[in-house]
Design an enzyme around this catalytic site. Structure first.
Site, PDB file in Angstrom:
ATOM      1  N   ARG A 136       2.715  -6.595  -8.775  1.00 44.28           N
ATOM      2  CA  ARG A 136       1.570  -5.943  -8.133  1.00 44.28           C
ATOM      3  C   ARG A 136       0.489  -6.922  -7.659  1.00 44.28           C
ATOM      4  O   ARG A 136      -0.013  -6.775  -6.545  1.00 44.28           O
ATOM      5  CB  ARG A 136       0.929  -4.889  -9.061  1.00 44.28           C
ATOM      6  CG  ARG A 136       1.906  -3.802  -9.535  1.00 44.28           C
ATOM      7  CD  ARG A 136       1.207  -2.580 -10.117  1.00 44.28           C
ATOM      8  NE  ARG A 136       0.544  -1.820  -9.081  1.00 44.28           N
ATOM      9  CZ  ARG A 136      -0.733  -1.809  -8.868  1.00 44.28           C
ATOM     10  NH1 ARG A 136      -1.539  -2.508  -9.649  1.00 44.28           N
ATOM     11  NH2 ARG A 136      -1.242  -1.104  -7.889  1.00 44.28           N
ATOM     12  N   PRO A 172       2.358  13.338 -10.028  1.00 41.87           N
ATOM     13  CA  PRO A 172       1.653  12.117 -10.429  1.00 41.87           C
ATOM     14  C   PRO A 172       2.595  11.124 -11.108  1.00 41.87           C
ATOM     15  O   PRO A 172       3.495  11.525 -11.837  1.00 41.87           O
ATOM     16  CB  PRO A 172       0.624  12.627 -11.443  1.00 41.87           C
ATOM     17  CG  PRO A 172       1.261  13.846 -12.027  1.00 41.87           C
ATOM     18  CD  PRO A 172       2.086  14.468 -10.932  1.00 41.87           C
ATOM     19  N   GLY A 173       2.378   9.869 -10.850  1.00 41.38           N
ATOM     20  CA  GLY A 173       3.104   8.812 -11.549  1.00 41.38           C
ATOM     21  C   GLY A 173       2.086   7.959 -12.268  1.00 41.38           C
ATOM     22  O   GLY A 173       1.863   8.058 -13.478  1.00 41.38           O
ATOM     23  N   ARG A 174       1.392   7.142 -11.464  1.00 39.03           N
ATOM     24  CA  ARG A 174       0.419   6.190 -11.996  1.00 39.03           C
ATOM     25  C   ARG A 174      -0.610   6.842 -12.920  1.00 39.03           C
ATOM     26  O   ARG A 174      -0.971   6.284 -13.945  1.00 39.03           O
ATOM     27  CB  ARG A 174      -0.307   5.555 -10.810  1.00 39.03           C
ATOM     28  CG  ARG A 174      -1.272   4.460 -11.143  1.00 39.03           C
ATOM     29  CD  ARG A 174      -2.164   4.167  -9.941  1.00 39.03           C
ATOM     30  NE  ARG A 174      -1.456   3.977  -8.703  1.00 39.03           N
ATOM     31  CZ  ARG A 174      -0.973   2.814  -8.260  1.00 39.03           C
ATOM     32  NH1 ARG A 174      -1.114   1.740  -8.984  1.00 39.03           N
ATOM     33  NH2 ARG A 174      -0.367   2.742  -7.089  1.00 39.03           N
ATOM     34  N   TYR A 206       4.528   0.967 -12.330  1.00 38.75           N
ATOM     35  CA  TYR A 206       4.958   0.041 -11.278  1.00 38.75           C
ATOM     36  C   TYR A 206       4.934  -1.411 -11.743  1.00 38.75           C
ATOM     37  O   TYR A 206       4.581  -2.306 -10.984  1.00 38.75           O
ATOM     38  CB  TYR A 206       4.103   0.224 -10.010  1.00 38.75           C
ATOM     39  CG  TYR A 206       4.119   1.645  -9.508  1.00 38.75           C
ATOM     40  CD1 TYR A 206       5.286   2.201  -9.003  1.00 38.75           C
ATOM     41  CD2 TYR A 206       2.981   2.455  -9.557  1.00 38.75           C
ATOM     42  CE1 TYR A 206       5.310   3.523  -8.564  1.00 38.75           C
ATOM     43  CE2 TYR A 206       3.007   3.771  -9.121  1.00 38.75           C
ATOM     44  CZ  TYR A 206       4.178   4.289  -8.630  1.00 38.75           C
ATOM     45  OH  TYR A 206       4.209   5.597  -8.187  1.00 38.75           O
ATOM     46  N   TYR A 223      -0.032  -6.370  -3.760  1.00 36.33           N
ATOM     47  CA  TYR A 223      -1.188  -5.532  -3.365  1.00 36.33           C
ATOM     48  C   TYR A 223      -2.528  -6.186  -3.692  1.00 36.33           C
ATOM     49  O   TYR A 223      -3.563  -5.518  -3.663  1.00 36.33           O
ATOM     50  CB  TYR A 223      -1.154  -4.180  -4.084  1.00 36.33           C
ATOM     51  CG  TYR A 223       0.208  -3.541  -4.165  1.00 36.33           C
ATOM     52  CD1 TYR A 223       0.838  -3.049  -3.020  1.00 36.33           C
ATOM     53  CD2 TYR A 223       0.868  -3.426  -5.378  1.00 36.33           C
ATOM     54  CE1 TYR A 223       2.092  -2.461  -3.104  1.00 36.33           C
ATOM     55  CE2 TYR A 223       2.120  -2.837  -5.456  1.00 36.33           C
ATOM     56  CZ  TYR A 223       2.727  -2.363  -4.317  1.00 36.33           C
ATOM     57  OH  TYR A 223       3.963  -1.790  -4.399  1.00 36.33           O
ATOM     58  N   CYS A 236       9.222 -20.345  -9.330  1.00 35.22           N
ATOM     59  CA  CYS A 236       9.040 -21.362  -8.287  1.00 35.22           C
ATOM     60  C   CYS A 236       8.615 -20.741  -6.966  1.00 35.22           C
ATOM     61  O   CYS A 236       9.410 -20.675  -6.010  1.00 35.22           O
ATOM     62  CB  CYS A 236      10.326 -22.146  -8.109  1.00 35.22           C
ATOM     63  SG  CYS A 236      10.671 -23.120  -9.555  1.00 35.22           S
ATOM     64  N   GLU A 237       7.421 -20.234  -6.909  1.00 32.06           N
ATOM     65  CA  GLU A 237       6.825 -19.662  -5.700  1.00 32.06           C
ATOM     66  C   GLU A 237       5.337 -19.938  -5.791  1.00 32.06           C
ATOM     67  O   GLU A 237       4.727 -19.642  -6.822  1.00 32.06           O
ATOM     68  CB  GLU A 237       6.988 -18.130  -5.669  1.00 32.06           C
ATOM     69  CG  GLU A 237       8.378 -17.617  -5.539  1.00 32.06           C
ATOM     70  CD  GLU A 237       8.901 -17.630  -4.104  1.00 32.06           C
ATOM     71  OE1 GLU A 237       8.088 -17.689  -3.158  1.00 32.06           O
ATOM     72  OE2 GLU A 237      10.125 -17.595  -3.955  1.00 32.06           O
TER      73      GLU A 237
HETATM   74  N1  LLP Z   1       5.593  11.297  -4.940  1.00 33.52           N
HETATM   75  C1  LLP Z   1       6.137  10.506  -4.004  1.00 33.52           C
HETATM   76  C2  LLP Z   1       6.940  11.107  -2.945  1.00 33.52           C
HETATM   77  C3  LLP Z   1       5.917   9.121  -4.025  1.00 33.52           C
HETATM   78  O1  LLP Z   1       6.449   8.350  -3.082  1.00 33.52           O
HETATM   79  C4  LLP Z   1       5.137   8.570  -5.069  1.00 33.52           C
HETATM   80  C5  LLP Z   1       4.895   7.123  -5.122  1.00 33.52           C
HETATM   81  C6  LLP Z   1       4.611   9.436  -6.040  1.00 33.52           C
HETATM   82  C7  LLP Z   1       4.850  10.801  -5.944  1.00 33.52           C
HETATM   83  C8  LLP Z   1       3.766   8.939  -7.185  1.00 33.52           C
HETATM   84  O2  LLP Z   1       2.623   8.324  -6.731  1.00 33.52           O
HETATM   85  P1  LLP Z   1       1.478   7.897  -7.784  1.00 33.52           P
HETATM   86  O3  LLP Z   1       0.938   9.164  -8.410  1.00 33.52           O
HETATM   87  O4  LLP Z   1       2.123   7.042  -8.792  1.00 33.52           O
HETATM   88  O5  LLP Z   1       0.478   7.179  -6.970  1.00 33.52           O
HETATM   89  N2  LLP Z   1       4.341   0.240  -6.194  1.00 33.52           N
HETATM   90  C9  LLP Z   1       3.043   0.721  -5.776  1.00 33.52           C
HETATM   91  C10 LLP Z   1       2.977   2.217  -5.713  1.00 33.52           C
HETATM   92  C11 LLP Z   1       4.055   2.838  -4.843  1.00 33.52           C
HETATM   93  C12 LLP Z   1       4.015   4.336  -4.856  1.00 33.52           C
HETATM   94  C13 LLP Z   1       5.264   4.889  -4.269  1.00 33.52           C
HETATM   95  N3  LLP Z   1       5.320   6.317  -4.250  1.00 33.52           N
HETATM   96  C14 LLP Z   1       1.974   0.135  -6.708  1.00 33.52           C
HETATM   97  O6  LLP Z   1       2.314  -0.586  -7.637  1.00 33.52           O
HETATM   98  O7  LLP Z   1       0.791   0.367  -6.498  1.00 33.52           O
END
Ligand code: LLP
Length: 427
Positions: free
Chosen positions: A317, A279-281, A377, A321, A348-349
């Site tokens: 973001r 998990p990241g987000r 992110y 998105y 400037c966009e």
């Molecule tokens: N594992 C892999 C292989 C990934 O590519 C990613 C995210 C994660 C884990 C973590 O995913 P999460 O749990 O954070 O959803 N910039 C975009 C999100 C791009 C995610 C890229 N990969 C945004 O701001 O929504």
């Protein structure tokens, strides 16, 4: 605003606080814009995640790409989590944060040979491979280093995931992962790669996923796949389900991790090996905000526009998105009229906006606004476009707060550039 209340951001006497610190205090000292994160919120989300899988033998690897602040990495690492690193740069930051490679896994659709060498040399727990060529490279490099590299193939389950198309990664035809057939071929012909041990299998379905379905469909597909491997004498040590667990941005929509853990535990335990998550987000999105100052307000045609000192360079973001981030006044004034604004930045966009048609209390120059859910992110995707300096990152910890990264200076931005007289002389 469920995510607001449970993430240690709150109002006291109409003033916005992060934990016990009034946001105004931080901005007075450090200026604006600034990224501000709550440590307690990160810890709470970490606990929520691991508790959800208490019935499953599992390991969690924080996806460093979502927030690679050294102290965020270290807080999560100190909670007992491993780290999922996506580049040599993320690996270097993880090391600088004090993490040990034995608790790291290496991701990346296009790892360079140097990055593979980095992972093998440092004995990372596992390296993901996304093509036959990559397995060959890992095998070669591990051979040169006299090592056996632990590898999981990232397999593309070819499923549709309901999320923004820019963050959906599981449908056949995308650049990520491998189709199941060539992956099976590699596993079954593993004797060709004597310096690789296939320790696991990996998937990542996309990001900001709110429904359980894609995970269940994937778990079932993985079962069939893994059974076949076992019939051919290969018992994997881990199944990596990736990340993607959605966070609330707007209203109560969120991934109900506790319920998912309960429902998925039997399927996961059936594998008879460790389940990995990345998990990241989920861990970082709601902990933070980017706080900005109103520079100007104006009317343009039928629109009311508020111009902030932050922009697409601090949070991409909304334009990438069309993502929704709550915008809260740092000082609430219920007597002010409410107005529908397009919230934009100084870049400037024409596409440089943070929100469109957003109803806010009437804004005045110098008002401070917090754009919420900017812990994932946001800072990591910031840029220096228009030669803008990246804002500081601040972490609040109860009654104290720390500047973990300072605002960039113009000297810093120019540190390795030079004017060359010979080059610029006009003949
Ligand atoms: N594992 C892999 C292989 C990934 O590519 C990613 C995210 C994660 C884990 C973590 O995913 P999460 O749990 O954070 O959803 N910039 C975009 C999100 C791009 C995610 C890229 N990969 C945004 O701001 O929504």
């Amino acid at each position: 605003m469920q995510h607001f209340e449970d993430n240690f951001w709150h109002y006291q006497n109409n003033k916005l606080f992060c934990e016990n610190i009034p946001i105004e205090e931080i901005i007075l000292a450090e200026g604006s814009p600034a990224y501000i994160y709550s440590k307690a919120s990160i810890i709470k989300r970490c606990k929520e995640f691991t508790n959800a899988f208490s019935e499953v033998n599992h390991k969690v690897f924080f996806a460093v790409k979502s927030n690679s602040n050294l102290n965020v990495i270290r807080i999560i690492y100190n909670m007992g989590f491993g780290l999922d690193v996506n580049s040599g740069g993320e690996f270097t930051r993880a090391i600088r944060a004090g993490a040990h490679p034995s608790r790291m896994i290496m991701t990346g659709v296009g790892k360079t040979l140097d990055e593979i060498r980095m992972a093998v040399e440092n004995d990372m727990l596992m390296i993901k491979a996304e093509s036959k060529e990559e397995v060959e490279q890992i095998n070669k490099i591990a051979g040169e280093l006299g090592k056996i590299a632990p590898v999981a193939l990232r397999v593309n389950p070819d499923i549709v995931v309901q999320t923004h198309p820019n963050i959906s990664t599981a449908k056949s035809g995308v650049k990520f992962g491998m189709d199941p057939a060539p992956a099976m071929d590699l596993y079954l012909n593993r004797e060709r790669y004597p310096n690789v041990e296939f320790t696991g299998i990996d998937v990542h379905l996309g990001s900001q996923i709110l429904s359980f379905d894609p995970y269940f469909v994937t778990l079932k597909k993985l079962h069939t796949f893994v059974k076949r491997l076992e019939e051919h004498g290969l018992k994997l040590k881990h199944i990596d389900l990736g990340g993607g667990f959605g966070s609330p941005y707007h209203g109560g929509d969120r991934f109900h991790i506790q319920e998912f853990g309960k429902q998925a535990a039997p399927l996961m335990n059936d594998f008879g090996c460790d389940i990995f998550f990345e998990p990241g987000r989920f861990l970082t999105a709601n902990c933070g905000a980017i706080v900005s100052k109103v520079l100007y307000t104006k009317e343009s045609g039928s629109k009311n526009i508020v111009i902030l000192d932050s922009s697409m360079t601090e949070i991409l973001r909304p334009i990438l998105y069309q993502s929704y981030h709550d915008i809260l006044p740092v000082e609430k004034d219920d007597n002010r009229e409410r107005i529908s604004y397009d919230v934009v930045g100084p870049v400037c966009e024409s596409s440089d906006y943070l929100a469109k048609g957003r109803e806010l209390q009437k804004a005045k120059p110098d008002d401070l606004l917090a754009l919420m859910s900017a812990g994932a992110y946001a800072s990591v995707m910031s840029s220096n476009y228009n030669v803008r300096r990246k804002p500081p990152e601040i972490i609040v910890d109860g009654d104290t707060w720390h500047v973990t990264r300072s605002r960039e200076t113009y000297d810093y931005l120019l540190y390795d550039e030079r004017v060359i007289d010979d080059l610029t002389a006009i003949p």
